[in-house]
Design an enzyme around this catalytic site. Structure first.
Site, PDB file in Angstrom:
ATOM      1  N   LYS A   1      15.425  -1.086  31.724  1.00  0.00           N
ATOM      2  CA  LYS A   1      14.286  -0.176  31.670  1.00  0.00           C
ATOM      3  C   LYS A   1      12.996  -0.938  31.408  1.00  0.00           C
ATOM      4  O   LYS A   1      12.994  -1.932  30.692  1.00  0.00           O
ATOM      5  CB  LYS A   1      14.525   0.881  30.591  1.00  0.00           C
ATOM      6  CG  LYS A   1      15.727   1.780  30.882  1.00  0.00           C
ATOM      7  CD  LYS A   1      16.054   2.699  29.736  1.00  0.00           C
ATOM      8  CE  LYS A   1      16.617   1.958  28.544  1.00  0.00           C
ATOM      9  NZ  LYS A   1      17.173   2.847  27.501  1.00  0.00           N
TER      10      LYS A   1
ATOM     11  N   CYS B   1      17.911   7.639  25.207  1.00  0.00           N
ATOM     12  CA  CYS B   1      19.054   8.559  25.204  1.00  0.00           C
ATOM     13  C   CYS B   1      18.942   9.545  26.355  1.00  0.00           C
ATOM     14  O   CYS B   1      19.916   9.810  27.077  1.00  0.00           O
ATOM     15  CB  CYS B   1      19.115   9.325  23.886  1.00  0.00           C
ATOM     16  SG  CYS B   1      19.219   8.312  22.397  1.00  0.00           S
TER      17      CYS B   1
END
Length: 262
Positions: free
Chosen positions: A173, A210
């Protein structure tokens, strides 16, 4: 009904962990089940206390869910200790056909540590080889590979190194990269895929890791290919950040149901 299982810790503030995963599953049309690994006392300002559940209890939850309800995909988040990591991996080895999304949660947004040093090694040795995809951010990729991750080129190198550790695919990411836009990198062992998006000037990004990993699990459970799940999940997360409710006095949560009329 399509289902997905999350194996993670509880966030009493509701923005990350089990709570974020279940909200994400529901927002994307997937019924969510859970196996709790830890209880945290936290809010948008930080983590005040953590209690890790016993490995046997974690395993019992996983088996209770899969043996009855099943799972179209499984996502792991905060695991906490080496024993829990090892037990989760040992339990999931019996279900190789279910795609596993591993979010290697190590540090909370507040910088509180959520994974012990020996658990990191357990993650690499036992869990990554089972993963359909692993989704570290830049700092997590640095810990796992031992190399700096600052640029998209670094992210691609880290993805290759992580792929060599056994997962079928890797997403690094880009929120922590030194780039004007956010650049997320997917490596499937052969090809690279990138998704670029704007950086949002907001402190309300608690639980983004998450939420992103849970979205990928939901889309895989729904039958999407990994590249398609990657793109869809990034778009969903971007909207969740843009519509963040702005609650709390620290790093607030994102808006998990921004895409639904409720």
């Amino acid at each position: 009904m399509v289902t997905a299982l999350t194996i993670a810790g509880s966030d009493s503030g509701g923005g990350a962990g089990i709570q974020a995963d279940i909200k994400t599953f529901e927002a994307l049309g997937v019924f969510g089940t859970s196996a709790l690994t830890a209880i945290t006392a936290q809010n948008t300002r930080g983590v005040r206390a953590v209690e890790i559940l016993s490995p046997s209890m974690v395993s019992a939850q996983i088996l209770a869910v899969i043996e009855d309800i099943g799972a179209g995909a499984i996502k792991t988040g905060m695991l906490g200790t080496h024993d829990v990591v090892e037990t989760v991996a040992a339990t999931l080895r019996d279900w190789p056909a279910i795609p596993l999304v591993v979010d290697p949660v190590m540090v909370a947004k507040s910088r509180d540590r959520l994974l012990s040093d020996d658990a990191v090694q357990g993650l690499v040795r036992h869990l990554l080889p089972l993963a359909a995809v692993v989704t570290p951010n830049g700092p997590e990729a640095e810990v796992l590979t031992g190399h700096p991750v600052r640029t998209p080129a670094d992210a691609r190198d880290a993805a290759r190194r992580l792929h060599d550790m056994g997962p079928a695919a890797v997403i690094v990411k880009g929120g922590h990269l030194e780039t004007p836009d956010v650049v997320d990198v997917l490596f499937d062992g052969t090809d690279f895929h990138e998704v670029r998006g704007p950086r949002h000037a907001t402190r309300h990004t608690h639980g983004t890791g998450c939420t992103f990993a849970a979205a990928i699990a939901a889309h895989l459970a729904l039958g999407h290919s990994l590249p398609d799940a990657f793109r869809r999940s990034r778009a969903y997360l971007d909207g969740a950040i843009r519509h963040a409710p702005g609650i709390g006095h620290g790093a607030g949560p994102v808006a998990h149901f921004w895409n639904r009329a409720i």
